[in-house]
Design a protein around this motif. Structure first.
Motif, PDB file in Angstrom:
ATOM      1  N   ILE A   6      29.745  90.036   2.963  1.00  0.00           N
ATOM      2  CA  ILE A   6      30.299  90.729   4.417  1.00  0.00           C
ATOM      3  C   ILE A   6      30.638  89.496   5.479  1.00  0.00           C
ATOM      4  O   ILE A   6      29.917  88.431   5.396  1.00  0.00           O
ATOM      5  CB  ILE A   6      29.189  91.612   4.803  1.00  0.00           C
ATOM      6  CG1 ILE A   6      29.828  92.201   6.105  1.00  0.00           C
ATOM      7  CG2 ILE A   6      27.830  90.879   5.231  1.00  0.00           C
ATOM      8  CD1 ILE A   6      29.137  93.446   6.597  1.00  0.00           C
ATOM      9  N   THR A   7      31.826  89.672   5.989  1.00  0.00           N
ATOM     10  CA  THR A   7      32.005  88.697   7.159  1.00  0.00           C
ATOM     11  C   THR A   7      32.797  89.303   8.183  1.00  0.00           C
ATOM     12  O   THR A   7      33.108  90.754   7.993  1.00  0.00           O
ATOM     13  CB  THR A   7      32.963  87.607   6.446  1.00  0.00           C
ATOM     14  OG1 THR A   7      33.315  86.669   7.551  1.00  0.00           O
ATOM     15  CG2 THR A   7      34.306  88.371   6.125  1.00  0.00           C
ATOM     16  N   PHE A   8      32.881  88.609   9.337  1.00  0.00           N
ATOM     17  CA  PHE A   8      33.628  89.637  10.588  1.00  0.00           C
ATOM     18  C   PHE A   8      33.994  88.486  11.509  1.00  0.00           C
ATOM     19  O   PHE A   8      33.607  87.313  11.688  1.00  0.00           O
ATOM     20  CB  PHE A   8      32.432  90.414  11.260  1.00  0.00           C
ATOM     21  CG  PHE A   8      31.332  89.659  11.814  1.00  0.00           C
ATOM     22  CD1 PHE A   8      31.365  89.082  13.032  1.00  0.00           C
ATOM     23  CD2 PHE A   8      30.293  89.576  11.161  1.00  0.00           C
ATOM     24  CE1 PHE A   8      30.167  88.292  13.680  1.00  0.00           C
ATOM     25  CE2 PHE A   8      29.014  88.571  11.490  1.00  0.00           C
ATOM     26  CZ  PHE A   8      28.902  88.104  12.740  1.00  0.00           C
ATOM     27  N   GLY A   9      34.978  88.733  12.167  1.00  0.00           N
ATOM     28  CA  GLY A   9      35.691  87.933  13.092  1.00  0.00           C
ATOM     29  C   GLY A   9      37.261  88.489  13.386  1.00  0.00           C
ATOM     30  O   GLY A   9      37.675  89.523  13.156  1.00  0.00           O
ATOM     31  N   GLU A  10      38.065  87.603  14.307  1.00  0.00           N
ATOM     32  CA  GLU A  10      39.152  87.851  14.631  1.00  0.00           C
ATOM     33  C   GLU A  10      40.217  87.445  13.556  1.00  0.00           C
ATOM     34  O   GLU A  10      40.379  86.358  13.349  1.00  0.00           O
ATOM     35  CB  GLU A  10      39.443  87.250  15.984  1.00  0.00           C
ATOM     36  CG  GLU A  10      40.913  87.684  16.614  1.00  0.00           C
ATOM     37  CD  GLU A  10      41.030  86.971  17.940  1.00  0.00           C
ATOM     38  OE1 GLU A  10      41.782  87.798  18.521  1.00  0.00           O
ATOM     39  OE2 GLU A  10      40.412  86.059  18.573  1.00  0.00           O
ATOM     40  N   SER A  11      41.175  88.184  13.433  1.00  0.00           N
ATOM     41  CA  SER A  11      42.339  87.967  12.499  1.00  0.00           C
ATOM     42  C   SER A  11      43.635  88.320  13.773  1.00  0.00           C
ATOM     43  O   SER A  11      43.781  89.331  14.409  1.00  0.00           O
ATOM     44  CB  SER A  11      42.617  88.669  11.435  1.00  0.00           C
ATOM     45  OG  SER A  11      41.736  88.064  10.523  1.00  0.00           O
ATOM     46  N   MET A  12      44.652  87.382  13.477  1.00  0.00           N
ATOM     47  CA  MET A  12      45.951  87.551  14.553  1.00  0.00           C
ATOM     48  C   MET A  12      46.922  87.577  13.780  1.00  0.00           C
ATOM     49  O   MET A  12      47.006  87.200  12.565  1.00  0.00           O
ATOM     50  CB  MET A  12      45.844  86.338  15.434  1.00  0.00           C
ATOM     51  CG  MET A  12      44.464  86.247  16.529  1.00  0.00           C
ATOM     52  SD  MET A  12      44.773  85.035  17.603  1.00  0.00           S
ATOM     53  CE  MET A  12      44.122  83.697  16.197  1.00  0.00           C
ATOM     54  N   VAL A  13      48.076  88.089  14.129  1.00  0.00           N
ATOM     55  CA  VAL A  13      49.404  88.058  13.562  1.00  0.00           C
ATOM     56  C   VAL A  13      49.833  86.416  13.711  1.00  0.00           C
ATOM     57  O   VAL A  13      49.979  86.065  14.946  1.00  0.00           O
ATOM     58  CB  VAL A  13      50.425  88.863  14.337  1.00  0.00           C
ATOM     59  CG1 VAL A  13      51.815  88.635  13.570  1.00  0.00           C
ATOM     60  CG2 VAL A  13      50.010  90.260  13.955  1.00  0.00           C
ATOM     61  N   GLN A  14      50.401  85.907  12.504  1.00  0.00           N
ATOM     62  CA  GLN A  14      50.820  84.498  12.778  1.00  0.00           C
ATOM     63  C   GLN A  14      52.331  84.361  12.624  1.00  0.00           C
ATOM     64  O   GLN A  14      52.968  85.248  11.753  1.00  0.00           O
ATOM     65  CB  GLN A  14      50.084  83.755  11.565  1.00  0.00           C
ATOM     66  CG  GLN A  14      50.755  82.367  11.285  1.00  0.00           C
ATOM     67  CD  GLN A  14      50.073  82.015  10.131  1.00  0.00           C
ATOM     68  OE1 GLN A  14      50.415  81.120   9.346  1.00  0.00           O
ATOM     69  NE2 GLN A  14      48.631  82.170   9.603  1.00  0.00           N
ATOM     70  N   PHE A  15      52.857  83.626  13.315  1.00  0.00           N
ATOM     71  CA  PHE A  15      54.264  83.484  13.389  1.00  0.00           C
ATOM     72  C   PHE A  15      54.476  82.128  12.775  1.00  0.00           C
ATOM     73  O   PHE A  15      54.562  81.211  13.435  1.00  0.00           O
ATOM     74  CB  PHE A  15      55.030  83.864  14.605  1.00  0.00           C
ATOM     75  CG  PHE A  15      54.772  85.330  14.885  1.00  0.00           C
ATOM     76  CD1 PHE A  15      56.068  86.192  14.445  1.00  0.00           C
ATOM     77  CD2 PHE A  15      54.084  85.713  15.828  1.00  0.00           C
ATOM     78  CE1 PHE A  15      55.925  87.280  14.759  1.00  0.00           C
ATOM     79  CE2 PHE A  15      54.049  87.048  16.004  1.00  0.00           C
ATOM     80  CZ  PHE A  15      54.843  87.888  15.649  1.00  0.00           C
ATOM     81  N   ASN A  16      55.225  81.937  11.564  1.00  0.00           N
ATOM     82  CA  ASN A  16      55.570  80.605  11.133  1.00  0.00           C
ATOM     83  C   ASN A  16      57.121  80.292  11.404  1.00  0.00           C
ATOM     84  O   ASN A  16      57.874  81.023  11.143  1.00  0.00           O
ATOM     85  CB  ASN A  16      55.495  80.351   9.439  1.00  0.00           C
ATOM     86  CG  ASN A  16      53.962  80.121   9.139  1.00  0.00           C
ATOM     87  OD1 ASN A  16      53.549  79.209   9.618  1.00  0.00           O
ATOM     88  ND2 ASN A  16      53.419  81.182   8.312  1.00  0.00           N
ATOM     89  N   PRO A  17      57.285  79.109  11.910  1.00  0.00           N
ATOM     90  CA  PRO A  17      58.788  79.092  12.255  1.00  0.00           C
ATOM     91  C   PRO A  17      59.563  78.929  11.048  1.00  0.00           C
ATOM     92  O   PRO A  17      59.203  78.139  10.172  1.00  0.00           O
ATOM     93  CB  PRO A  17      58.803  77.572  13.086  1.00  0.00           C
ATOM     94  CG  PRO A  17      57.458  77.014  12.698  1.00  0.00           C
ATOM     95  CD  PRO A  17      56.784  78.204  12.318  1.00  0.00           C
ATOM     96  N   ALA A  18      60.818  79.181  11.005  1.00  0.00           N
ATOM     97  CA  ALA A  18      61.784  79.065  10.082  1.00  0.00           C
ATOM     98  C   ALA A  18      62.460  77.634   9.759  1.00  0.00           C
ATOM     99  O   ALA A  18      62.773  77.315   8.738  1.00  0.00           O
ATOM    100  CB  ALA A  18      63.163  79.969  10.025  1.00  0.00           C
TER     101      ALA A  18
END
Length: 313
Positions: free
Chosen positions: A4-16
């Motif tokens: 079990i784990t917990f924490g923040e995940s975010m939307v990641q934007f990788n440049p083209a």
């Protein structure tokens, strides 16, 4: 349940393309977060994993939950906050393999995580609790949640694995050192990167860093050394273990989380610490072959096509 784990995940934007973000007009969208990275990598290695978090009640939040759930991770305890948004971050690339990262996470839904969201029964049901040093930096309630989870785990013989994962954009160096060393003292296994170890212990060599954590109360310490592998200090061994060679490194983000997942996977399989580190090195190395955090993590069938655990020995 295995982990079990917990924490923040975010939307990641990788440049083209490479260069300053002001000249970039197209991005690839994916998901990034240390704890969910570990959860996804473990699920691909064949383990049952639960990831707990708080996301904004927005399309980004739904995207993250659906993405992680689609990787075979249990997200049934993820909640959606009607007030606070899902965090996002951008990578900026030049010719180096270490991108610059810009976070937009202040006041995010994950910073509202609190003890009531993490069920004691879920912690007790797991064999391992995985935590990172990012979560206690997000807010006072997140810090309380970390200590609560460790307390429950220790009372119920659940192994606690701690990756310091220092983010100095979230707090000062002095505060990070004080809090993270205190957390490390309560954990069974600590997995610092070499630079994190130096910052936290004021020691230079992997041997001295590991010894300092052991003296501080940790049971086993594995100092991650990037392409050079890792140094493991446990009751059984004090040994440098060579890294897994990759000819072309694309992006180093996610390698440490991959290592943690591979290492935990080895322990779940009943392997020695040394063999678990070998697997950690291999999974971590696979992460650096792509631009996303999790896209490079291998499935167990790729690592051991004949399903024989002897293949890594």
């Amino acid at each position: 349940m295995d982990v079990i784990t917990f924490g923040e995940s975010m939307v990641q934007f990788n440049p083209a393309k490479t260069g300053p973000l002001r000249y970039v007009h197209q991005f690839d969208k994916t998901v990034g977060g240390a704890e969910s990275n570990v959860a996804i990598a473990l699920a691909r290695l064949g383990h049952q994993v639960k990831w707990v978090s708080r996301l904004g009640d927005d399309d980004f939040g739904l995207y993250i939950r659906n993405f992680i759930r689609g990787e075979g991770v249990d997200t049934s305890s993820v909640t959606f906050d009607p007030v606070y948004p899902t965090g996002i971050f951008f990578k900026e690339r030049y010719n180096a393999s270490d991108p610059k990262v810009y976070y937009y996470r202040s006041g995010s839904a994950a910073s509202q995580l609190e003890q009531a969201q993490l069920k004691e029964s879920d912690i007790i049901a797991a064999r391992f609790l995985h935590i990172t040093g990012i979560t206690p930096a997000l807010s006072p309630t997140c810090r309380e949640l970390i200590y609560y989870a460790i307390e429950v785990a220790k009372k119920n013989n659940v192994m606690v694995v701690f990756d310091p994962n220092i983010r100095l954009k979230l707090w000062s160096e002095n505060e990070a050192r004080e809090v993270l060393m205190d957390i490390a003292s309560k954990c069974d296994i600590v997995l610092p990167g070499i630079e994190e170890g130096r910052l936290l212990t004021n020691e230079i060599t992997p041997e001295k860093i590991a010894e300092r954590f052991i003296q501080n109360g940790a049971g086993t310490v594995v100092v991650k050394l990037g392409a050079q592998g890792a140094f493991c200090h446990s009751q059984d061994i004090k040994e440098y273990i060579e890294g897994f060679k990759i000819e072309h490194v694309v992006d180093t983000v996610g390698a440490g989380d991959g290592f943690a997942a591979g290492f935990i996977s080895g322990l779940l399989r009943g392997w020695s610490y040394r063999d678990a580190v070998v697997l950690g090195n291999r999974v971590g190395a696979s992460a650096v072959t792509v631009t996303g955090d999790v896209e490079g993590y291998p499935y167990w069938s790729k690592i051991a096509p004949d399903h024989s655990e002897e293949i890594l020995r």
